[in-house]
Design an enzyme around this catalytic site. Structure first.
Site, PDB file in Angstrom:
ATOM      1  NE  ARG A 172      -3.883  -2.331   0.046  1.00 43.81           N
ATOM      2  CZ  ARG A 172      -3.426  -3.415  -0.594  1.00 43.81           C
ATOM      3  NH1 ARG A 172      -2.413  -3.343  -1.220  1.00 43.81           N
ATOM      4  NH2 ARG A 172      -4.079  -4.482  -0.608  1.00 43.81           N
ATOM      5  CB  SER A 222      -8.895  -2.245   4.810  1.00 42.82           C
ATOM      6  OG  SER A 222      -9.652  -3.576   4.275  1.00 42.82           O
ATOM      7  CD  GLU A 292      -5.612   0.127   2.585  1.00 42.83           C
ATOM      8  OE1 GLU A 292      -5.391  -0.888   3.378  1.00 42.83           O
ATOM      9  OE2 GLU A 292      -6.205   0.133   1.614  1.00 42.83           O
TER      10      GLU A 292
HETATM   11  C1  LIG Z   1     -15.723  -0.864  -0.821  1.00 42.78           C
HETATM   12  C2  LIG Z   1     -14.367  -0.580  -0.861  1.00 42.78           C
HETATM   13  C3  LIG Z   1     -13.522  -1.703  -1.322  1.00 42.78           C
HETATM   14  C4  LIG Z   1     -12.047  -1.474  -1.306  1.00 42.78           C
HETATM   15  N1  LIG Z   1     -11.156  -2.341  -1.587  1.00 42.78           N
HETATM   16  C5  LIG Z   1      -9.835  -2.423  -1.627  1.00 42.78           C
HETATM   17  C6  LIG Z   1      -9.072  -3.252  -2.032  1.00 42.78           C
HETATM   18  O1  LIG Z   1      -9.442  -4.518  -2.015  1.00 42.78           O
HETATM   19  N2  LIG Z   1      -7.835  -3.027  -1.847  1.00 42.78           N
HETATM   20  C7  LIG Z   1      -7.096  -2.100  -2.022  1.00 42.78           C
HETATM   21  O2  LIG Z   1      -6.019  -1.743  -2.126  1.00 42.78           O
HETATM   22  N3  LIG Z   1      -8.131  -0.849  -1.702  1.00 42.78           N
HETATM   23  C8  LIG Z   1      -9.279  -0.967  -1.339  1.00 42.78           C
HETATM   24  N4  LIG Z   1      -9.974   0.160  -1.471  1.00 42.78           N
HETATM   25  C9  LIG Z   1      -9.383   1.291  -1.176  1.00 42.78           C
HETATM   26  C10 LIG Z   1      -9.396   2.208  -2.277  1.00 42.78           C
HETATM   27  O3  LIG Z   1     -10.512   1.704  -3.401  1.00 42.78           O
HETATM   28  C11 LIG Z   1      -7.961   2.144  -3.074  1.00 42.78           C
HETATM   29  O4  LIG Z   1      -6.958   2.582  -2.392  1.00 42.78           O
HETATM   30  C12 LIG Z   1      -8.048   2.984  -4.341  1.00 42.78           C
HETATM   31  O5  LIG Z   1      -6.752   2.656  -5.296  1.00 42.78           O
HETATM   32  C13 LIG Z   1      -7.997   4.312  -4.194  1.00 42.78           C
HETATM   33  O6  LIG Z   1      -8.374   5.141  -5.529  1.00 42.78           O
HETATM   34  P1  LIG Z   1      -9.052   6.343  -5.955  1.00 42.78           P
HETATM   35  O7  LIG Z   1      -9.114   6.758  -7.016  1.00 42.78           O
HETATM   36  O8  LIG Z   1     -10.400   6.446  -5.211  1.00 42.78           O
HETATM   37  O9  LIG Z   1      -8.089   7.417  -4.888  1.00 42.78           O
HETATM   38  P2  LIG Z   1      -8.334   8.490  -3.816  1.00 42.78           P
HETATM   39  O10 LIG Z   1      -9.375   8.160  -2.775  1.00 42.78           O
HETATM   40  O11 LIG Z   1      -9.142   9.744  -4.849  1.00 42.78           O
HETATM   41  O12 LIG Z   1      -7.146   9.052  -3.403  1.00 42.78           O
HETATM   42  C14 LIG Z   1      -6.231   8.323  -2.746  1.00 42.78           C
HETATM   43  C15 LIG Z   1      -4.788   8.824  -2.775  1.00 42.78           C
HETATM   44  O13 LIG Z   1      -4.318   8.915  -4.010  1.00 42.78           O
HETATM   45  C16 LIG Z   1      -3.995  10.248  -4.344  1.00 42.78           C
HETATM   46  N5  LIG Z   1      -4.343  10.319  -6.012  1.00 42.78           N
HETATM   47  C17 LIG Z   1      -5.255  10.072  -6.574  1.00 42.78           C
HETATM   48  N6  LIG Z   1      -5.036  10.186  -7.867  1.00 42.78           N
HETATM   49  C18 LIG Z   1      -3.659  10.483  -7.817  1.00 42.78           C
HETATM   50  C19 LIG Z   1      -3.044  11.137  -9.082  1.00 42.78           C
HETATM   51  N7  LIG Z   1      -3.636  11.098 -10.392  1.00 42.78           N
HETATM   52  N8  LIG Z   1      -1.715  11.638  -8.746  1.00 42.78           N
HETATM   53  C20 LIG Z   1      -1.260  11.327  -7.461  1.00 42.78           C
HETATM   54  N9  LIG Z   1      -1.867  11.096  -6.465  1.00 42.78           N
HETATM   55  C21 LIG Z   1      -3.139  10.713  -6.698  1.00 42.78           C
HETATM   56  C22 LIG Z   1      -4.848  10.981  -3.480  1.00 42.78           C
HETATM   57  O14 LIG Z   1      -4.081  12.382  -3.537  1.00 42.78           O
HETATM   58  C23 LIG Z   1      -5.082  10.334  -2.284  1.00 42.78           C
HETATM   59  O15 LIG Z   1      -3.737  10.699  -1.618  1.00 42.78           O
HETATM   60  C24 LIG Z   1     -11.479   0.004  -1.123  1.00 42.78           C
HETATM   61  C25 LIG Z   1     -12.468   1.069  -0.912  1.00 42.78           C
HETATM   62  C26 LIG Z   1     -13.600   0.877  -0.717  1.00 42.78           C
HETATM   63  C27 LIG Z   1     -14.585   2.011  -0.404  1.00 42.78           C
END
Ligand SMILES: Cc1cc2nc3c(=O)[nH]c(=O)nc-3n(C[C@H](O)[C@H](O)[C@H](O)COP(=O)(O)OP(=O)(O)OC[C@H]3O[C@@H](n4cnc5c(N)ncnc54)[C@H](O)[C@@H]3O)c2cc1C
Length: 297
Positions: A172, A222, A292
């Site tokens: 992560r 998580s 996380e």
């Molecule tokens: C129901 C549910 C299930 C999930 N299951 C998993 C799982 O199985 N495994 C897992 O790893 N995660 C899981 N997650 C967490 C999440 O979906 C992941 O971490 C996902 O990769 C985050 O992507 P996001 O676009 O939503 O990021 P955001 O929440 O929008 O951002 C997360 C971080 O990334 C940064 N960021 C986003 N885009 C960029 C960019 N283009 N450049 C630089 N920084 C950037 C943001 O500034 C922030 O710090 C889950 C979440 C939910 C709600």
């Protein structure tokens, strides 16, 4: 300093002056934010450069599925990547812009008979967020398939390319968490496989999620990282914290690793709940568990 909105108006870049973070985060929590929606890479970089040059605080957000915004909102600009969502496939390489949703990338891989990304189907994030977090599930991680990441370096003020090794992927974590890099797009190398088998794996993973995770409530997945060799959810459950509630935030009855918004949860509720869980685990197990979900201030 030129006013932010003047720059955006002059360049015809879309923005919304007041949008609640509760509208664009999966936690459905958070107050008013100034949100900006660049439509292509040039606009994205121009907005970031403008903010950097003018010392304006900003944060880049993909699907908002791993973040907790404060109830007061964000004192800066929230740059949303959702319009940067192009996906293309050449041979075994899928290239996707940072705002492309993982689900769309996985579907595109499946349609082209390419395997390797099935684990990510069901992670509700964007490519940028997934690369930033090195998202993973069911034994797979983004690092397993990533061959190239295109970024904008705010320090060097130029576009750079990282290969798999230089991405600094860990559990992560990635080299992109230092604050210097904005992820523009990524390339994933997959392997040819039978479409029926790919689909079966995607369906299996979705099925497992539906049966184990509280998907009917808003959350950020998580809440805590795994502690080496231990499942955090299990430790929380063993501590008797399933269902423990602070205001509208609750440790899910279905999966103790999830903090859910039962309705009307505030960021403060979630933070207090996180602190409580951490202190109980510290007392019981003598270890510090790490969140996380990322708190955005
Ligand atoms: C129901 C549910 C299930 C999930 N299951 C998993 C799982 O199985 N495994 C897992 O790893 N995660 C899981 N997650 C967490 C999440 O979906 C992941 O971490 C996902 O990769 C985050 O992507 P996001 O676009 O939503 O990021 P955001 O929440 O929008 O951002 C997360 C971080 O990334 C940064 N960021 C986003 N885009 C960029 C960019 N283009 N450049 C630089 N920084 C950037 C943001 O500034 C922030 O710090 C889950 C979440 C939910 C709600």
């Amino acid at each position: 300093m030129r006013k932010l909105t003047e720059f955006l108006d002059e360049n015809k870049i879309q923005y919304v002056k007041e949008k609640n973070a509760s509208e664009f985060t999966t936690f459905r929590i958070g107050g008013k934010c100034f949100t900006v929606y660049p439509e292509n890479e040039d606009e994205f970089i121009s907005v970031i450069s403008f903010y950097e040059d003018n010392g304006v605080k900003y944060i880049v957000i993909g699907c908002g599925s791993n973040v907790l915004f404060s109830d007061e909102g964000y004192n800066g600009a929230v740059i949303m990547t959702q319009k940067l969502s192009k996906i293309s496939v050449t041979d075994k390489i899928i290239k996707a812009e940072c705002g492309a949703q993982l689900a769309a990338v996985c579907k595109s891989a499946y349609k082209n008979g390419l395997a390797g990304l099935e684990f990510a189907y069901g992670i509700p994030g964007s490519v940028g967020g997934a690369v930033f977090m090195n998202a993973g599930a069911y034994g797979g991680e983004i690092k397993d398939v990533t061959v190239k990441v295109r970024v904008y370096s705010t320090k060097e003020k130029r576009i750079m390319e990282f290969d798999n090794e230089t991405c600094g992927f860990g559990y992560r974590t990635s080299a992109f968490q230092t604050g210097e890099y904005i992820i523009l797009s990524a390339e994933f190398e997959l392997t040819e496989a039978d479409k029926v088998e790919i689909k079966a794996r995607m369906d299996d993973f979705i099925g497992r999620r539906k049966s184990k995770q509280p998907l009917n409530y808003p959350s950020a997945g998580s809440a805590f990282k795994r502690y080496p060799g231990r499942y955090t959810g299990q430790m929380i459950e063993e501590a008797g914290l399933k269902g423990y509630t602070v205001g509208g935030a609750q440790v899910s009855e279905k999966h103790a690793g999830f903090i859910i918004n039962k309705g009307g949860a505030t960021a403060d509720d979630v933070i207090k709940l996180i602190e409580h869980i951490k202190s109980v685990i510290k007392e019981r197990e003598g270890i510090e568990i790490e969140t996380e979900v990322r708190k955005i201030d």
